[in-house]
Design a protein around this motif. Structure first.
Motif: not given
Length: 265
Positions: A250-259
């Motif tokens: 979930g954190l990885a997906l959130a980081a990719i989304l923000v990026h």
């Protein structure tokens, strides 16, 4: 855990290469970054890209490894070897992330760490999240571009102009957009840019690109995909192995989304 070991091992190798590049002032692949470094205003400013072409993509990879390591530290505190190894991975990877000078990577890391704090500590995370917000606002306020009252386009390296003009494309093509891969051409026509596919028309914001190229239908599907992915990652997090895996993904997906809001490559 095998996937985490592979991710952490790769990140450590890439981070060490980035650190060596910064110390030796020698980068690979990207001549544009070399030119930017040559004209950098300060001697300490030197962007590195490790084995990647773009420093921001290098930074994004390291951010994902840092977040996975953070989850290991939070969920494996009863196992000192795993916790210490993950903490050392965070320190080394963070050191490699710094000379990427990737603003999008730093922002995505801050947001994801804030989410991790909220999930793990809930109400107790409020002071930490508030401090992070204050830190980000202060960093923006004291930045040279803001103090010199530069334009928003200059502060964001032209991305604000790309967004403000790019959102006009779905307005003119609301249902189906300009077609997949058609953002550059559509933007160039709208902004009256010369050339077949001018570089100045390259999109850097995924939601704007999706809306422009696929219209309302594509944007709705994109938002549904994002919501489903985040719900899967953050719903019902428990202090178990499955909960740790959910949080890491979930954190990885959130980081990719923000990026992806700053760089859609």
């Amino acid at each position: 855990m095998a996937l985490y070991v592979q991710l952490a091992g790769m990140a450590l190798v890439f981070a060490v290469i980035g650190i060596v590049q910064y110390e030796t002032r020698n980068i690979f692949w990207n001549p544009k970054v070399r030119v930017d470094n040559a004209y950098a205003p300060s001697g300490w400013f030197y962007r590195v890209n490790s084995v990647f072409y773009d420093p921001s993509i290098y930074g994004r990879f390291l951010v994902i490894a840092i977040l996975a390591s953070l989850v290991v530290v939070l969920f494996r505190r009863g196992d000192p070897l795993w916790a210490i190894a993950a903490a050392l991975t965070i320190v080394i990877t963070w050191t490699g992330l710094l000379p990427s000078f990737s603003q999008s990577s730093f922002v995505s890391l801050i947001v994801a760490v804030g989410l991790a704090a909220i999930v793990v500590w809930r109400r107790g995370s409020v002071p930490l999240v508030a401090a992070a917000v204050v830190l980000v606002v202060a960093a923006v306020v004291v930045s040279p571009a803001v103090r010199k009252k530069a334009s928003l386009s200059h502060i964001t390296s032209g991305r604000s102009t790309l967004v403000s003009t790019g959102v006009k494309l779905p307005y003119h093509h609301p249902l189906l957009g300009v077609g997949v891969g058609g953002f550059k051409r559509g933007y160039a026509d709208l902004a009256h840019l010369k050339g077949k596919e001018p570089k100045a028309a390259a999109s850097h914001t995924t939601p704007v690109t999706v809306a422009a190229e696929t219209g309302v239908i594509g944007l709705a599907l994109f938002l549904w995909l994002v919501a489903a992915a985040l719900w899967t990652g953050f719903a019902r997090i428990r202090h178990t192995f499955e909960g740790a895996a959910r949080l890491a993904f979930g954190l990885a997906l959130a980081a990719i989304l923000v990026h992806s809001l700053f760089d859609d490559s």
